[in-house]
Structure formats: structure tokens, C-alpha cells
Write an enzyme that holds these catalytic residues in place. Sequence first.
Site, PDB file in Angstrom:
ATOM      1  N   CYS B 126      45.334  81.018  39.681  1.00 26.90           N
ATOM      2  CA  CYS B 126      44.478  81.651  40.692  1.00 26.90           C
ATOM      3  C   CYS B 126      45.271  82.389  41.767  1.00 26.90           C
ATOM      4  CB  CYS B 126      43.568  80.615  41.337  1.00 26.90           C
ATOM      5  SG  CYS B 126      44.420  79.123  41.889  1.00 26.90           S
ATOM      6  N   HIS B 239      40.910  81.577  48.379  1.00 24.02           N
ATOM      7  CA  HIS B 239      42.327  81.403  48.725  1.00 24.02           C
ATOM      8  C   HIS B 239      42.767  82.606  49.567  1.00 24.02           C
ATOM      9  CE1 HIS B 239      42.528  78.108  46.057  1.00 24.02           C
ATOM     10  NE2 HIS B 239      43.255  78.591  45.072  1.00 24.02           N
TER      11      HIS B 239
END
Lengths: 334, 334
Positions: B126, B239
Site C-alpha cells: 500500500c 495513509h
Amino acid sequence: MKLAVVGATGLVGEQILNVIKERGFHFDELLLVASARSAGKKFTYDGKEYTVVTAEDAIAQKPDIAIFSAGGGTSLEYAPKFAEAGATVIDNSSAWRMDPSKKLIVPEVNAKSLTKEDKIIANPNCSTIQMIVAIGPLHEKYKIKRVVVSTYQSVTGSGKAAVDQLFAERAVSAGQEQEVNKVYPHTIDLNVLPHIDVFQDNGYTKEEMKMINETKKILEDDSVKVTATTVRIPTVGGHSESVNIEFENEFDEAELRQILADAPGIIIQDDPANNVYPMPLTSHNRDETFVGRIRRDETQEKTVNMWIVADNLRKGAATNTVQIAEYLVSAGLV
Amino acid sequence: MKLAVVGATGLVGEQILNVIKERGFHFDELLLVASARSAGKKFTYDGKEYTVVTAEDAIAQKPDIAIFSAGGGTSLEYAPKFAEAGATVIDNSSAWRMDPSKKLIVPEVNAKSLTKEDKIIANPNCSTIQMIVAIGPLHEKYKIKRVVVSTYQSVTGSGKAAVDQLFAERAVSAGQEQEVNKVYPHTIDLNVLPHIDVFQDNGYTKEEMKMINETKKILEDDSVKVTATTVRIPTVGGHSESVNIEFENEFDEAELRQILADAPGIIIQDDPANNVYPMPLTSHNRDETFVGRIRRDETQEKTVNMWIVADNLRKGAATNTVQIAEYLVSAGLV
């Protein structure tokens, strides 16, 4: 020794009083100073009742040391008046930090530069202080060329109202009805704001420029380059910093660790195998700066990564000012 | 086209199904695959009831594409079996990422390298994906020399149990009695852990090494140096990354911004005067990568700072796999 604490009723003022008590910093008389609005209020501290006084009242009583934590405007107006009345002022605002005639002090690193002539002493920005505690001793040994720092800063750095915003948002998120008064331009709960203090024309925030400029001033070395990204996250107490440091000279990792271990004010927490590293929660109410995740940056010679955490209201503000006061007394400067 | 989603009942599996529906990715038949424990359960998706099947059942039905999101062990065991049965596997685990015979794909950057011979395709980590979306087009133009990245990663990256830990801790902090099952070695609420995945002998975590190694592989350039500090913070979804990029070649800031604006999958959010910058909360359920705080690093030539945010379950996982599937279909590779 007569001590005045200006801004005694704020988040940092409260911590200054805690730190004075915990460290046993000796005074003969204590003046708790706040705005005219709070003056006259009773305030119990260390088992004794005090009446909050105005700055004018405090000046008339000629304190030896005045620790200021009441915002830049109050510092600009009153620090010179306290100094004229004979006090040595330790100022926690940004008002005097970059004034070339004022010294910017992190006691572990540059308290020795202080003399009796320094009547207004500036306390650096919270995010600068903890970085300087850790990188100062390394600069002395290896000479720092460039620092790339990204911060993870707690809401306590923005004062009580910011803590209230976070907890009000948490309550709303838990399904309670609660009014949220926003200090930040956005929700801070479960969010991240790459924005601390005001944006400047160059795209950096004032907080970022403080880290850049204050570092040069404290290390008395304009060749030390710092680039910073300062970021607010939903934590309450404790700033963290991811710091990448390039030195002029090669270092030995074991030696570098030993320098940090021997340096004043630093606790190394670096045992990853046992999940030991600095964290904001374990920095609460501590006066030390915690350093961990120390590892060579394998992409560049003479470069190291580390992770630095400190309680921003303590070492980042209150503790540092009280340490300056301790130094003034022990060095016979007041 | 017969599509299998392996690990359909997990946090990422759920997002894969959402993304397939939202993007209107066409399939003729859908197989929802989970462990033997979940097999036989009914599952309603897009108004239709499905019966969850085992991997063996799904293989027997010879799907054309199988999107895996069920952990490394499952991928190692079953991806080759799906591939042998004729499926093209898109794997979301770390199992095949660094296998030299497998391609690691961020569609915006290197989907064109795929051929019919690629029967197991790896989806990057990710934190790598969102960085690559932003730096890939800049590498093409200016050639990246070195990246210093610090991450601010959401608990959703650790799965449902981590989200549960955070909310249980929040409930306890609000005064409720609630059992907390710890996924992390420490409290995550109001805390920061400079620790994602397992520590390696060199002091870096696996997550940090993924960013370092996967970046080189995707950009097909071993000269691109990355040093990373990956950090877990108490946010749920999204994130963030503070990224400092040194190029081989000089850049013009306006041109650099235009390259990002023109690049696929990027939305620039960079209007600091109006408090506009990427944030995890505003990245939720978005497929794009958000870039802001773009500013020249004044400490070094040819260097820029930027702030990159994406929904880690979407672009960081589900969306990227579905985009690979879309590419396979549109390019006639399945």
C-alpha cells in the site's frame, strides 16, 4: 530568589509549575501572573494559596527571574518592562527567538553561552528543542550537513482549545451529541493535517521555518541545512520526529550511539526486537528526550535515520524554561 | 469473463467488491472464495445472493481472472493452482512481489509491461503504490536519485482486528468498560508506533524494506535510492507520506506541478492559503492519489518536498488490483 511565572493559568504555565515542584527548583517568593481578567483569582499550588497578579503588579515587586508563557504579544510588551525592573526573562513565545540580540537556549547544548547581560532569553519552539537535544552532540562530533525532518505533533501544542476540539470530535464519533469548537481548519480526530502555524510565501509553514532557522541559531552554524515537514496528528502530549541526518564526517554507529547515551537529557529507547522505541504515550510527563530507531541510511554515505520523541509541554516548553532558570541560578547569573 | 475474488470476506476483499461495483468492472460470473470455514455461507453483493466457495471449488470452475487478498500463505499455495487452471492471478499479498519472474504493477506507471505470459501478477504494498503513482511520472522526466520518506499509516492497513483495537481503546478512554484485544504490541489510541511489520537485522522494518525494494522494481531502475521510516498512527483509512525527492536533473516547479496534474490517478490538492492539502479523512473511498505541499527543498539542488495521501484499502490495495484486471481485459490479455 523571587520568581514570576507569567501566563500561569495556561496549558504550558500549568506544566511550568509542575516542573518547578517536581525538580525542586528553589524560590523564596513566587508571583503567579496572568491577564487582568484572571488577576485576583485564588490559585492553590504546592499546598499554598496564591492570588494571581497582573504583570504591572509583578513588575513592581521586582522579581529576579520571570518565566513567560503568555503568547507573543504579552512577551513583546512586558518582557522589556520586567527586564528594566531587573528581572531576567525566560520567554517561551516566538517573539524574541530570532532577534539577533537575544540568545536562544537549549540548556544541554548552549546554556554556557549565557552571561549576566542576557536579560531576555528565548526558549526555542517545541519541535526544535527535542531535535536539538538529540542532534546537538552529534553536530559537535561529526558536523551536520543536512537534516530532513518530518514531525508527528500532538494537539497539546495548540493549547487547551485544541485538546477540547479533539475530545469533542471523539465524543461525536462515539455517537454523543456535543458541540465542536474548531481550532483547526479541519477535523483533527482520525485525521492528519500537514499544517502547523501559518503558511509563508515559499510554501513552508512558520513552524517549518522555525525548525530551519532556530536550529542554525542554536548550533551557531548557518551551514547546517534543515528541511522540514511539520504535521499535526490526533495525539495528546508528545511530539515525534522522523529525522534523517547527513554528516560532513563519517561516523561509527556504535560510537554515535555512545555519544547519544552519554549526552545530557537523552534516553535511548532502541531495542526493536523487544518492541522498544520512543512513543508519545511513554514520553508523558518526562523531562528527557527519547531517541530510537537509530540506523544507518544505506542510500547515502555519512547519513543516519533516527526517531526522536519528547513531551512537547515539558521538554518542548516548560522543562526547558525551568532548566534555563536552574542554570541562571547555578551559574550565579541572577 | 469469469472472475474469482479470493479472500472476499476480509477488509480488502470487501473493498475489492465495492470497487468492482463502483467502477462497473464487467464480469459474466463471479466466484466469492474464502477459507473452508466460511465456505457455504451466503453473501449478498450488488443485490444478488452468492454462496462462498473454497479455493478448490473455484479452481474447478476455471476463472479467467482471480484477485487474491487472503494473505501470503494462501497466495503461495493457491495462486499457482489458479494459474495452472488458466486464470491470471492478481495477488495482493507480499508473496510474489520480489520474485524476479513476477511483475509488480502500478497500472498508471507500468501496466504496459504486462503480457499474456504473466499468469501471476503482484500488487505492491500500500505505502509503495501511492508513492509510485506520484513519483513515477517525475522519475520519467527528471530521473530520481534519492527519496527520503516518512509515513503516517492508518490502522486499516493491519486489518479488522487493528481497527477493533483502536475503537476499543477509544471506548476505554471515554470511560466505558471494554475488553481490548491487542494486535499491536502497544496502545495505538493517542499514540504513534514507529513500527510496521517485522524488524530486520539492519534495523529497518519489512514495511520500510518493501518501500525501498518495490520502488526499484516497479521503476525498473536499481539506481533509485529510497530510505524510509514507516509509522503507524491512530487514523482509520488513508495513509499519508512526507516525501523528499532528489532528482538527477533540475526541475522547474511549475512544470513539475503540470506533470503531476497531467498524470493519471493524481489529484493535486495544494492551495495552502485556503487550507487545502491532502488529508486521510478526505481520501476515504477515493481511488485517486492526492498530492500537495509541493515545494522546493531549499537545502539542496534539484530536490522537492511533497505530501502524498491515498486510501490505503482502495488505491493501496483494492483499486490497484481492479485496475490491473481492467487493464488485462482492455488489452486483450485475458
